[in-house]
Structure formats: C-alpha cells, structure tokens
Design an enzyme around this catalytic site. Structure first.
Site, short mmCIF file in Angstrom:
data_model
loop_
_atom_site.label_atom_id
_atom_site.label_comp_id
_atom_site.label_asym_id
_atom_site.label_seq_id
_atom_site.Cartn_x
_atom_site.Cartn_y
_atom_site.Cartn_z
N LYS A 70 23.43 -34.78 -64.28
CA LYS A 70 23.26 -36.17 -63.82
C LYS A 70 22.43 -37.02 -64.78
O LYS A 70 22.60 -38.24 -64.81
CB LYS A 70 22.61 -36.18 -62.42
CG LYS A 70 23.56 -35.76 -61.32
CD LYS A 70 22.93 -35.98 -59.96
CE LYS A 70 23.88 -35.54 -58.86
NZ LYS A 70 23.35 -35.82 -57.53
N ASP B 233 24.65 -41.95 -54.80
CA ASP B 233 23.81 -41.15 -53.90
C ASP B 233 22.96 -42.04 -53.00
O ASP B 233 22.80 -41.77 -51.81
CB ASP B 233 22.87 -40.24 -54.73
CG ASP B 233 23.59 -39.01 -55.27
OD1 ASP B 233 24.62 -38.62 -54.69
OD2 ASP B 233 23.13 -38.46 -56.29
#
Ligand code: ATR
Length: 514
Positions: free
Chosen positions: A318, A353
C-alpha cells in the site's frame, strides 16, 4: 474447456469426483501415478464409465508425479529407470483400447516402447499430448519449444511452468501471444507439412501463475486444469465450481477487461468473490484476479499486455505503489497509503479504506452529517488507524488516538490536529469521570485470528452508549466487541468496511454502483 484432474487412489474415487463436478467440467484427466497398483487393470473401462473425453496421464516424480509400486522406482532427472518406463508403457498400452481421447507423454519420452505407444495411440484414434514441466520458472525458449513439440501439428504440446515473479507471468503471456500468432496466421504453416500448431495447452503453476489458470482458455490454451476434493493434482489448481461460478470462466475471452488485487500473499483474499459477483451482476465483460507478486511495478508497467484496467492493493504494497503511480488523490497523500489503482492514461492512485470505514458507521448514526461533533476514540496508531483518523477528522469528529506506544499516538494525532494518548491513560480518564465517547474504533491486530484472545484494552469501561467498531472481521466477534456488547453498546466488525471499500473500488473501476 475445463479439465478435472483426478488424483484419487482408486478408479471409484475418481469417478465419484467426476460425478460430483459434472456441471462444471468438459473433460477429465486421470492421474494414474496416484492410483493404487491393483487399480491399473481397471483403467481401460474408465473413459466409458466417466462419460466424457478423458486424458490418461502417468506422471513421473521428476515432473511432479508420484512414485508408484505399479512401475517400481522411477528414477530422477538424471535418468529414468528403463524397467519403470517399460512398466508404464505396458499399463498405458493395456488401457488404450478403452477409448481415451488423449494420452500424455513427456517431451523426453523416446524409449522404443514409448515410440510404439505413440503409434498405437494414433491407430486407436487417441491424440498424444507432449508435455513439458518446469518448476523453477518460465524458460526463454518456451514458445519455440512447444512449436517444436507439436511436430507439425501431429501432437498437442503442453507446458506447465512455475512463474517466480510478475516478470515471469508476463513472459508467459508473451508465449500465449506467440502461439496464437502461429495458430492463426500464415506463420503457422509450413509448405510441406501444413499447419505447425492448432491446439496447445499452457498453464502457469503456483500462486504467481494462478491468473493464467483462469485466463488459459481466453488466452488460447485448449484447456485449463482444475482439482476438486481434498488432494490437488498440481500447485495452484482451483476447484471447477469456483472457476465457473466465481471467475465466470465460460465467458472470458481475449478482450475481457482484467482487474485484480496485488499483494503478497493474496490467495486467501475474499476480494475476487466480492468483485466478480459485482461484475456478473452488471453483466460486464471483465474479470477480477488475484495477482500474487514480488515485483508489483512490473505489472503496473505492463498494464496493456494483461489488459489491466484497475487494481486493488493490499499488504505489503500500500505504500510501495505510491511512487509507481502516475498520480494520486488527496486521500493517498493524507493517509500515506494507496489501496486502489485505476488505469486511465496512466495509473491513478486513491484510497477507499477511509470511505469504506465511514459508510457503515454513517448508516448507524442518523442525520445529515452524522459523524460531525461526535467524540471518537481510535485505538492503535498504525496504517489502518491512519485511514480511520483521516476519515473521522475529515467529517468533523472530535478524535482521540490511544496507542500502546504513546509517541506514535501523539505523532498520528498531530498530523490531523487531534489528541494523542497512551492506552494506560484510558482507565485513568474513566476515573476522572470523563463523558463517554460516542464512537470507539479498534484498529490493532490484537484479537485477530490466530490471536483470538487478544484485546488491547481489557480494562476499558464501556458505558453502553458507545458504538464499538472493530476493523477485524475474523473472528466475527472479537473479545473487544464481546466486552462492548456485554456493556450494552452497539457493535460492528470490519466486514461491512471491507465490503464498502470494495464497492467504492468497483465504482472507480467500472463507473457502476454495486
Ligand atoms: P496496520 O497497518 O494493520 O495498522 P501496523 O502499522 O503494524 O499495522 O500497526 C499496528 C498497530 O497495532 C500499532 O499501533 C500497534 O501498537 P504499537 O505502535 O505500540 O506497536 C498496535 N498493536 C499491535 N498489537 C497490539 C497489542 N497486542 N496491544 C496493543 N496494541 C497493539
């Protein structure tokens, strides 16, 4: 075509496996090296009993098969035992009159009895597959080697190779492309012998090769292999039902848009189920694949080769993909993590997210700006906490970050203009009769399988008015959530967040709302 590889120890077990998967398969391969020796005489009747086209394969241990007393010690890469070769020939020969569609022999099978076997097979109307296995990578000369193994379209060349990197996977894609060229253009004809190649079988093994098992047919392979039951016949085999019902195998083609998830490991993720279900719902010509990769940049640089249009990003990439993206949105800058890449004239990184975190929370809290003004406690100060703090702060919540290591809580809090403290301080706060938090979010890995007894705040004094939100979804209810529930709190786990962040990704990938 979908070919079920049958590694049972008895013919009966293999027939049962076929029966249970008939709705999903077109062919079956019996792996005779897995059979008990006393089953060999029963091989002849197998194709008729199975009721679909069958491949007879007796694989040597050096090519991923099993030692079997039926032929005696096989020998290794340095040379096969001649008596084992003789015994294998005899077993296959005795079975040949049973109506096998194919037999599979290795490219180095050139003993006298094997050459005779090939002739007998051809006389019986059985096509011969000439196979090659490499468990260490994708050899440079693979396409030419397969063309050579076709011997002017006399045999069906097969290769099963184990990509070690995305670079290897891309090499494999080039092999499919080259073989398709040979199959479909004049390059595929020789003046004297006609076509050089019409059918071939090509698959990548292992987790990195997995996308090729799903795309095999779309990319040109005559078939893909799969396994059912408890024993897998080769590394990376998928269940036939999953191939059809999750990955939509029957509808994939060379133009199908590819989406996927990159990470390491990724084979356990639920994302393919979530995204492929949405793809199916909207009737889009697309597929979502797990790309396990040690070199994610290679995939990003070669998007066109794989027809890649969008990627989810998971652990451990990420952060790493941020520098590989051509641009990123504000949430990536603020959170310092990118979980979504969309390809549109270059890779654009974003983070879903934080929106995924907010969606189920805002559903529970009512009002137009439900989170605004709420006092919120975030437990933990890692990457997941950062997305949560960004989400809450950007919606106007009054956020406190509490972490085992106080300095990390303070640093994270400072980035978003909120308060940082240690976990120990939380109980003292309670004693000081601080008014309760409205939202308490647990972002650490304490309590996650296999650490299911873990709880970062065992002494926390819930007052029953909090919404307790744990980002963990396995187990469904952590010790932290049980503790909150016992106090009368509303509790929620991380699954709705996982689903909501995937829904948002799907919208970015395709423009469709799930
Ligand atoms: P992620 O990116 O998944 O959030 P991370 O960046 O490694 O993972 O962060 C893990 C967080 O969980 C950290 O805040 C860690 O606390 P420390 O900073 O003190 O290490 C916290 N954490 C992990 N296990 C914990 C435990 N058993 N009790 C309390 N906090 C824990």
């Amino acid at each position: 075509m979908i070919c079920l590889s049958c590694p049972g120890s008895t013919i009966e077990a293999d027939l049962e496996l076929i029966k249970n998967n008939l709705d999903y398969i077109d062919m079956a391969e019996i792996r005779a090296d897995f059979l008990l020796p006393d089953q060999m005489p029963l091989l002849r009747d197998f194709p008729e009993q199975a009721g679909l086209p069958c491949i007879l394969t007796y694989r040597w241990p050096k090519d991923g098969g099993r030692e079997n007393e039926a032929v005696g010690a096989a020998g290794g890469p340095e040379g096969l035992n001649p008596s084992a070769i003789e015994s294998r020939c005899r077993i296959i020969h005795e079975a040949l009159s049973g109506g096998w569609a194919f037999i599979d022999l290795e490219e180095d099978a050139d003993a006298e009895c094997e050459l005779q076997l090939v002739k007998s097979a051809e006389a019986a109307g059985t096509r011969v597959i000439i196979s090659f296995h490499d468990f260490t990578g994708v050899p440079d000369n693979l396409a030419q080697r397969m063309i050579d193994n076709s011997r002017g379209d006399r045999f069906i060349p097969k290769a099963a190779v184990m990509p070690q990197s995305s670079n290897d996977l891309l090499k494999l894609v080039d092999v499919y492309k080259r073989l398709e060229e040979v199959k479909h253009t004049s390059q595929g004809y020789s003046c004297t012998n006609g076509p050089l190649l019409s059918d071939y079988i090509l698959v990548g093994m292992g987790p990195i090769g997995f996308p090729s098992r799903i795309m095999a047919g779309a990319w040109g392979s005559m078939l893909t292999f799969c396994s059912a039951g408890s024993v897998s016949a080769a590394p990376g085999h998928i269940r036939p039902r999953d191939l059809v019902e999750i990955y939509n195998y029957r509808h994939l083609n060379a133009g199908t848009k590819v989406f996927g998830i990159i990470g390491r490991p990724v084979m356990h993720t639920k994302s393919p189920e979530i995204h492929n279900a949405a793809i199916r719902k909207h009737g889009i010509d697309a597929v979502y694949l797990p790309f396990e990769t040690p070199d994610p940049e290679m995939l990003l640089e070669n998007a066109g080769k794989l027809n890649l249009h969008g990627l989810s990003v998971t652990i451990p990439y990420k952060q790493r993909v941020i520098s590989a993206a051509d641009s990123v949105d504000e949430s990536v800058d603020a959170i310092g993590a990118c979980n979504t890449l969309v390809f549109q004239n270059g890779w654009r990184g974003s983070n879903t997210d934080w929106l995924g975190f907010l969606a189920p929370l805002e559903k529970i809290l009512s009002g137009k700006t439900p989170v605004k003004g709420c006092s919120a406690l975030v437990i933990g100060a890692g990457g997941a906490a950062r997305a949560v703090v960004y989400a809450l702060a950007s919606r106007g919540a009054d956020v406190t970050v509490a972490n085992r290591t106080v300095e990390k809580a303070e640093a994270l809090a400072a980035d978003f203009g909120c308060r940082g403290t240690g976990l120990d301080a939380l109980t003292e706060e309670r004693r000081a009769e601080r008014s309760p938090y409205r939202i308490v979010v647990q972002t650490t890995s304490a309590g996650m399988e296999p650490d299911i007894d873990g709880n970062p705040v065992p002494g926390f004094d819930f007052r029953g008015v909090e919404i307790a939100y744990d980002l963990i979804y396995a187990p469904e209810k952590t010790v932290f959530l049980k503790q909150a529930e016992a106090a009368g709190c509303i509790v929620m786990n991380g699954f709705p967040m996982l689903k909501a962040q995937a829904d948002e990704q799907f919208r970015l990938f395709t423009g469709f709302t799930v």
